[in-house]
Motif scaffolding. Sequence first.
Motif, PDB file in Angstrom:
ATOM      1  N   PHE A  39       2.594  -3.592   5.145  1.00 16.61           N
ATOM      2  CA  PHE A  39       2.307  -3.991   3.704  1.00 16.61           C
ATOM      3  C   PHE A  39       3.988  -3.458   2.086  1.00 16.61           C
ATOM      4  N   HIS A  40       4.287  -2.268   3.196  1.00 15.97           N
ATOM      5  CA  HIS A  40       5.529  -2.241   1.712  1.00 15.97           C
ATOM      6  C   HIS A  40       6.442  -3.289   1.707  1.00 15.97           C
ATOM      7  N   HIS A  42       5.631  -6.596   2.264  1.00 21.04           N
ATOM      8  CA  HIS A  42       4.685  -7.832   1.059  1.00 21.04           C
ATOM      9  C   HIS A  42       3.822  -6.548   0.219  1.00 21.04           C
ATOM     10  N   ARG A  43       4.780  -5.938  -1.106  1.00 22.50           N
ATOM     11  CA  ARG A  43       3.558  -5.143  -1.869  1.00 22.50           C
ATOM     12  C   ARG A  43       3.912  -6.111  -2.616  1.00 22.50           C
ATOM     13  N   GLU A  44       4.638  -7.404  -2.779  1.00 18.10           N
ATOM     14  CA  GLU A  44       3.792  -8.088  -4.308  1.00 18.10           C
ATOM     15  C   GLU A  44       2.823  -8.325  -3.981  1.00 18.10           C
ATOM     16  N   ARG A  47      -2.653  -5.335  -0.818  1.00 15.95           N
ATOM     17  CA  ARG A  47      -2.227  -3.410  -1.615  1.00 15.95           C
ATOM     18  C   ARG A  47      -2.662  -2.877  -0.500  1.00 15.95           C
TER      19      ARG A  47
END
Length: 571
Positions: A39-40, A42-44, A47
């Motif tokens: 998740f970090h 691909h945080r863009e 969320r």
Amino acid sequence: MTAPSRIAGHLLVEALIAQGIDTVFGVPGESYLAVLDGFHEHRERIRFVACRQEGGAAFMAEAQGKLSGRPGICFVTRGPGATNASIGLHTAFQDSTPMILFVGQVASDQRDREAFQELDYRQVFGPGTLGMAKWVGEVQSADRLPEYVARAFHTALQGRPGPVVIVLPEDLLTTPTAAPVLPRVAPAQAWPAPGPLRDLRAMLVAAQRPFVIAGGGGWDAEGARALQRFAENWQLPVGCGFRFQDTFDNHHPLYAGDVGIAINPKLAARVREADLVIALGVRLGEMTTGGYTLLDAPRPRQKLVHLHAGAEELGRVYAADLLLQASVNNAAKALESLAAPPQLAWRAWSEAAAADFAANRVPQPVEPLDMAQVMLTLERLVPENSVFTNGAGNYSGWLHRYVRYRGLQHHGRTQLAPTSGAMGYGVPAAIAASLLYPDRTVINVAGDGDFLMTGQELATATGYGAGRGAGKLISLVVDNGSYGTIRMHQEREFPGRVSGSDLFNPDFAALARAYGWNASKVERTAQFEPALREALSASGPTLIHLKLDTDVSTTRTTLAAIREAALKRSA
């Protein structure tokens, strides 16, 4: 095509993005650290909303599934995390809501030793028509992870929608893999066969007092529009199943009311007097059938046509005259195509049903705080596309009776409420709705017992900025110092012998302020409209504490009246 090698935890996040998921809910755990790192990474694009308890996270994911029509996503750790989340899973099952619960698991080489927090989730959530999940799968290979994700989405969406559990061994998530993600899942759609549709039309033509009950999961805007056109073509009165009131536009002249708990007595009589009931999408469970009395089980007095997406639901309780298995939206479109005759025998019947619904919304005055007027004021002042949420308790009866929901063809889902009767649902559902649709106002109505089951999620709302967009987030806490539903049953069965149903409450307004919310207290009817107007203009979420007398039990009676009637019966 081979994808670049990355650890399976990152692949899982990529697979969710490929399915159109941009928000997931959960409570972090060491069993799926590799997914959290994904998740970090691909945080863009996606969320992770960290909640304060897994029950709240699962409720948020269930609300996400209702609102979006795609599976809501929840991540929890093994053992205590998974069992805490089970309440949301059970709600999704009984509400026919698509949802996927991902559970971290002990490492593969520690399985079956009762390692730390180990459970066998096939046993815990055992799939079946009386279970908590449609399917429970434990991934054994990092390369097969996309296959499991795709199957989970298909299973959650197809037939009767519902929840799926995917179990993720900790060591698997750190395994490198070059497996590609699979494309977005589109569920298979079933249409009703022409022959049974002709039979249904013949039954309609022969009827004198037909009635439609619509509801259940899986509806979309096109299906709701088709249902409305079917009702209009045939001038049919339509009631909505328990807590699916936004399936049919409550402002429509053919709307007859909700068929559920605290049903309008005239509507209950009308369903019993009908000579043909068309049940579309609803399970015909205990709440919608008045404890299986509106329609006698297993063989109703009325002719019964039951249309449902799940084969397992058809004939499960009722020996209907006609059973049709079809996806609910396709079923509605097929019904819309049925040509009505020039003359219909039941126009006066339909007009009377609508008049009964209108009369049921005229309240009897109550002092000092009139909950009916609170609800009518809400309907008058909040935007038409507002989402209303609630959990379980007698307080919800005012919301169900007095607020009219727009059909979901107008603004999508506007009612989030658990047919499972799960307390604590409304607050997390409201927060999820506000985070997912920040331009829509969200109104939660909670009882005092109900609110404190998940009230800690106010911190989640504050942390992620819920209620700070164009739409407002407002929670009404109805405080009567009691588990009101239980107290009502006690007075009816054991009058005057109160045990375990008293509540000792905090200052809810002060509690909300501690979480960073705006707050006010209302004790009289005249105070509510100014408080609501202030909440609708405020920056940030607002809690309004409504202090209600304990004796005010339901929309129709008081505890004193229930107790007196019970004492007379036993005299």
